[in-house]
Design an enzyme around this catalytic site. Structure first.
Site, PDB file in Angstrom:
ATOM      1  CG  ASP A 103      -1.989  -1.118   1.086  1.00 52.20           C
ATOM      2  OD1 ASP A 103      -2.330  -1.492  -0.057  1.00 52.20           O
ATOM      3  OD2 ASP A 103      -2.445  -1.609   2.122  1.00 52.20           O
ATOM      4  NE  ARG A 141      -3.545  -2.120  11.593  1.00 50.06           N
ATOM      5  CZ  ARG A 141      -4.010  -2.214  10.359  1.00 50.06           C
ATOM      6  NH1 ARG A 141      -3.825  -3.352   9.670  1.00 50.06           N
ATOM      7  NH2 ARG A 141      -4.661  -1.224   9.791  1.00 50.06           N
ATOM      8  CD  GLN A 200      -8.699  -2.103   7.932  1.00 54.44           C
ATOM      9  OE1 GLN A 200      -9.913  -2.141   7.842  1.00 54.44           O
ATOM     10  NE2 GLN A 200      -7.914  -2.459   6.945  1.00 54.44           N
ATOM     11  N   PRO A 239     -21.944  -6.714 -15.642  1.00 52.13           N
ATOM     12  CG  PRO A 239     -23.579  -8.366 -15.332  1.00 52.13           C
ATOM     13  CD  PRO A 239     -23.408  -6.875 -15.486  1.00 52.13           C
ATOM     14  CG  ASN A 240     -19.518  -7.156 -21.749  1.00 51.04           C
ATOM     15  OD1 ASN A 240     -19.144  -8.271 -22.100  1.00 51.04           O
ATOM     16  ND2 ASN A 240     -19.210  -6.054 -22.431  1.00 51.04           N
ATOM     17  CB  THR A 241     -17.687  -3.460 -17.509  1.00 55.30           C
ATOM     18  OG1 THR A 241     -18.415  -2.746 -18.517  1.00 55.30           O
ATOM     19  CG2 THR A 241     -16.467  -2.656 -17.101  1.00 55.30           C
ATOM     20  CG  ASP A 274     -18.760  -1.149 -14.347  1.00 52.45           C
ATOM     21  OD1 ASP A 274     -19.875  -1.044 -14.915  1.00 52.45           O
ATOM     22  OD2 ASP A 274     -17.881  -0.282 -14.426  1.00 52.45           O
ATOM     23  CE  LYS A 322      -3.954  -5.029   0.153  1.00 50.55           C
ATOM     24  NZ  LYS A 322      -4.337  -3.758  -0.529  1.00 50.55           N
ATOM     25  N   GLY A 375      -0.404  -5.294   6.253  1.00 49.61           N
ATOM     26  CA  GLY A 375       0.164  -4.089   5.676  1.00 49.61           C
ATOM     27  C   GLY A 375       1.019  -3.318   6.653  1.00 49.61           C
ATOM     28  NE  ARG A 376      -2.333   2.030   7.245  1.00 51.69           N
ATOM     29  CZ  ARG A 376      -3.548   2.541   7.415  1.00 51.69           C
ATOM     30  NH1 ARG A 376      -4.180   2.368   8.543  1.00 51.69           N
ATOM     31  NH2 ARG A 376      -4.113   3.214   6.439  1.00 51.69           N
ATOM     32  CB  THR A 413     -11.849  -4.911   7.789  1.00 56.22           C
ATOM     33  OG1 THR A 413     -10.910  -4.253   6.932  1.00 56.22           O
ATOM     34  CG2 THR A 413     -11.885  -6.389   7.457  1.00 56.22           C
ATOM     35  CG  ASP A 460      -7.757  -5.479  -2.630  1.00 57.65           C
ATOM     36  OD1 ASP A 460      -8.890  -5.896  -2.950  1.00 57.65           O
ATOM     37  OD2 ASP A 460      -7.525  -4.866  -1.571  1.00 57.65           O
ATOM     38  CG  LEU A 461      -7.604  -3.951  -9.383  1.00 47.32           C
ATOM     39  CD1 LEU A 461      -7.618  -3.989 -10.906  1.00 47.32           C
ATOM     40  CD2 LEU A 461      -6.812  -2.744  -8.887  1.00 47.32           C
ATOM     41  CE  LYS A 462     -11.397  -3.675  -1.013  1.00 45.66           C
ATOM     42  NZ  LYS A 462      -9.921  -3.546  -1.158  1.00 45.66           N
TER      43      LYS A 462
END
Length: 235
Positions: free
Chosen positions: A9, A177, A186, A65-67, A63, A31, A206-207, A114, A58-60
């Site tokens: 990140d 953590r 979080q 369905p086709n996209t 949109d 990630k 991460g952190r 989270t 991790d793009l979440k």
């Protein structure tokens, strides 16, 4: 055996590779999130792959369905190992994504972030809920029916997901953590030991590692807190 994924990140590829270099052979799963991918694009994934690292993109996605299916196809061409999309995009979207992924890419359905509290979920859903746990399990079951390979949820819900769907879905838990660390933004965080005990398959960290003065030492401490875990593995 639970596996660790280090969250890159950071805003630039140089910073990301600096972290990768500092961890050396201690971690091989990373990630790549929205900030880094927005600036550096596919090059960051390709660079990590050239270094023989596993990549959780991790793009979440959320949109039509086709996209989403087209985006999944492009991620598959990049040879990423894990890719996220929102379960709230609905069954048609998830089914289209699963068809595009084939057997080369594990799709993860994001359940409830989270960072969200009970009241946050009620405000977003526009209705009262009995518990976040119940909502997460419902979304996990929808992900399973839609053909996804796993879900993202907090450690608090991991055990209930496993009880509801068995080993059919892998469970990826962010918000990890080290004991005593600041939870930052979080709302639902847990320690590495708690994540392992709950049955999480992947722990996204991460952190606690990336912002430590000595990331390699912080990662070593992570493994001391999670017996039976592994830094090395495949999706």
């Amino acid at each position: 055996m639970a596996q660790v994924i280090i969250a890159l990140d950071v805003p630039t590829l140089d910073e990301a590779l600096g972290l990768v270099d500092s961890l050396g052979d201690g971690a091989d799963f990373y990630k790549v999130g929205l900030e880094l991918f927005t600036l550096e694009g596919p090059s960051v994934v390709r660079t990590l792959k050239r270094r023989h690292k596993h990549v959780f993109l991790d793009l979440k996605l959320h949109d039509i369905p086709n996209t989403v299916a087209r985006a999944v196809s492009r991620a598959r061409e990049l040879d990423v190992d894990l890719l996220t999309l929102h379960t709230t995009g609905g069954r048609s979207m998830m089914e289209a994504a699963a068809k595009a992924a084939g057997d080369r890419l594990t799709l993860l359905g994001v359940t409830v972030l989270t960072s969200m509290t009970h009241s946050d979920v009620e405000n977003s859903w526009g209705r009262g809920i009995d518990s976040i746990e119940e909502e997460v399990v419902r979304l996990a079951q929808l992900a399973q029916k839609s053909g996804l390979g796993g879900v993202v949820a907090s450690v608090s819900e991991a055990a209930c997901i496993k009880e509801a769907v068995g080993s059919a879905l892998v469970v990826v838990t962010p918000g990890i953590r080290l004991t005593g660390d600041d939870p930052h933004d979080q709302a639902r965080v847990s320690t590495p030991a708690e994540a392992v005990a709950a049955g999480a398959d992947y722990l996204v960290i991460g952190r606690s590692v990336t912002q430590a003065s000595d990331p390699a030492d912080a990662l070593r401490r992570i493994f001391e807190e999670m017996p039976g875990a592994s830094a090395v593995g495949t999706a």
